[in-house]
Design an enzyme around this catalytic site. Structure first.
Site, short mmCIF file in Angstrom:
data_model
loop_
_atom_site.label_atom_id
_atom_site.label_comp_id
_atom_site.label_asym_id
_atom_site.label_seq_id
_atom_site.Cartn_x
_atom_site.Cartn_y
_atom_site.Cartn_z
CG ASP A 1 -58.19 -14.96 -22.39
OD1 ASP A 1 -57.69 -14.60 -21.36
OD2 ASP A 1 -58.17 -14.57 -23.66
CD GLU A 2 -52.69 -15.89 -19.20
OE1 GLU A 2 -52.34 -15.84 -20.38
OE2 GLU A 2 -52.35 -15.35 -18.34
#
Length: 389
Positions: free
Chosen positions: A119-120
């Site tokens: 998610d990053e």
């Protein structure tokens, strides 16, 4: 990405928007209930109230966080804080699908992207056309808009001169925010923050800093570099000094090789090697098979096989063994990991079991490891797991 797992689940169950929702634990037999999807009435969703077990929270919606519920918290504790929260099981396949989707959108706009997990990401705006307009804010808005229009998900963007500051800035204005941080703002926006806000300063380092009267990054910046080296070691002390002054020379790395792959599981109750042998043997085999499948799917083999146990007092032990040749074979991984288990105390109950394969090598087009590794210990041939469990 903002509350990524929870946000993906809200796309599947839009009736839960605005409500406290917690993602965590295993797939506890609720799939048949949840299969109704958008048609499922609110009263049919499982709640945290009355939860018993060892599960932990993977993520929570912002509505749930208002009650003090957060990632890595035990579900039983969360049930006390927010019993009305809806509990959904983790669905990693779905999250990985959305992860690949939003990253492909980013690279279409800004190709120089470093993947930092599901998610990053880090993005280098430097040479992207229009990347410097409004200090990077224009491109950040374009990325946010493109991701939302394609996926329905929001993200928060931190724009700064380096990765360390960009990571911190990305937390300033969540959810769906953009924060631009300039070097001259270090004193006003960074120094008042707790040292824990820096990725790399963990709980133990924080406690040691506090013991020396260092609470904020401003406090840390005022300590002489030599003092930090003397009290925290040459490497970590030097890094602390650079971090406090907002310095970070790391480039955005677009390609990197994984160091290891692992699978682990936390049991709902503490298990014992003798009394729960059948259950442990099955779980252990599944972990080895999943690690092997991960290796094969991603085109890797590994030479170092290891196990991880967390006892009932939360103490963690690990053991590993290096093979003569790299492998992705589930049976060999299981045998080797079984030999590792012979070297740990199995008279005590434990709550977590994990299997890890390290020393990874990528397979070439000919299916052979690239580059070849020097031989080490011979590969084990005798099964050990059934003898132990």
């Amino acid at each position: 990405m903002d509350a990524f797992y929870a946000s993906v689940e809200l796309l599947r169950y839009p009736q839960l928007k605005g409500l406290p929702v917690v993602i965590g634990g295993g797939r506890r037999g609720v799939d048949s209930v949840l299969a109704a999807g958008p048609e499922l009435p609110l009263e049919a969703f499982p709640r945290l109230a009355g939860y018993t077990g060892r599960g932990v929270i993977t993520t929570a919606t912002y509505a749930a966080r208002q009650f003090g519920v957060g990632s890595a918290m035990g579900l039983m504790k969360a049930a006390r804080l927010c019993p009305q929260a809806i509990l959904l099981p983790v669905d990693f396949d779905e999250y990985r699908k959305f992860s690949r989707w939003f990253k492909s959108i980013i690279t279409d706009i800004a190709p120089l992207m470093e993947d930092r997990g599901v998610d990053e990401v880090y993005i280098d705006f430097t040479d992207v056309p229009g990347g410097q307009r409004e200090g990077g804010r224009v491109l950040a808005r374009l990325i946010q808009k493109s991701i939302f229009e394609a996926t329905g998900l929001t993200c928060s963007v931190g724009v700064a001169p380096n990765k360390l500051l960009a990571k911190m800035a990305s937390e300033f204005n969540k959810p769906n925010g953009i924060s631009v941080l300039h070097e001259h703002e270090l004193r006003d926006r960074i120094w008042p923050l707790s040292c824990r806000k820096v990725n790399g300063i963990g709980p133990k380092a924080e406690q040691k800093l506090i013991a020396h009267g260092i609470h904020t990054l401003g406090d840390l910046a005022q300590r002489p570099r030599d003092w930090l080296l003397a009290h925290f070691g040459k490497a970590y002390g030097a890094w602390l000094h650079e971090a406090a002054w907002g310095r970070d020379a790391r480039p955005v790395v677009t390609e990197s090789e994984p160091v290891s792959m692992s699978r682990e599981t936390t049991f709902e109750r503490d298990l014992h090697a003798r009394h729960d042998r059948a259950e442990l043997s099955q779980v252990f085999t599944q972990l080895c098979e999943r690690v092997a499948a991960d290796l094969q799917r991603k085109g890797y083999v590994g030479r170092t096989i290891g196990v991880k146990l967390r006892y009932d007092d939360f103490r963690i032990v690990t053991r590993d063994q290096t093979l003569g040749e790299a492998t992705a074979d589930a049976a060999l991984i299981r045998r080797t990991a079984g030999l590792c288990l012979k070297r740990v105390d199995l008279t005590r109950r434990f709550r977590l079991l994990g299997v890890r394969v390290g020393g990874l090598q990528r397979l070439g087009e000919d299916g052979l490891p690239q580059p070849p590794a020097a031989p080490s210990a011979a590969a084990p041939t005798a099964p050990a797991m059934d003898q132990l469990f």
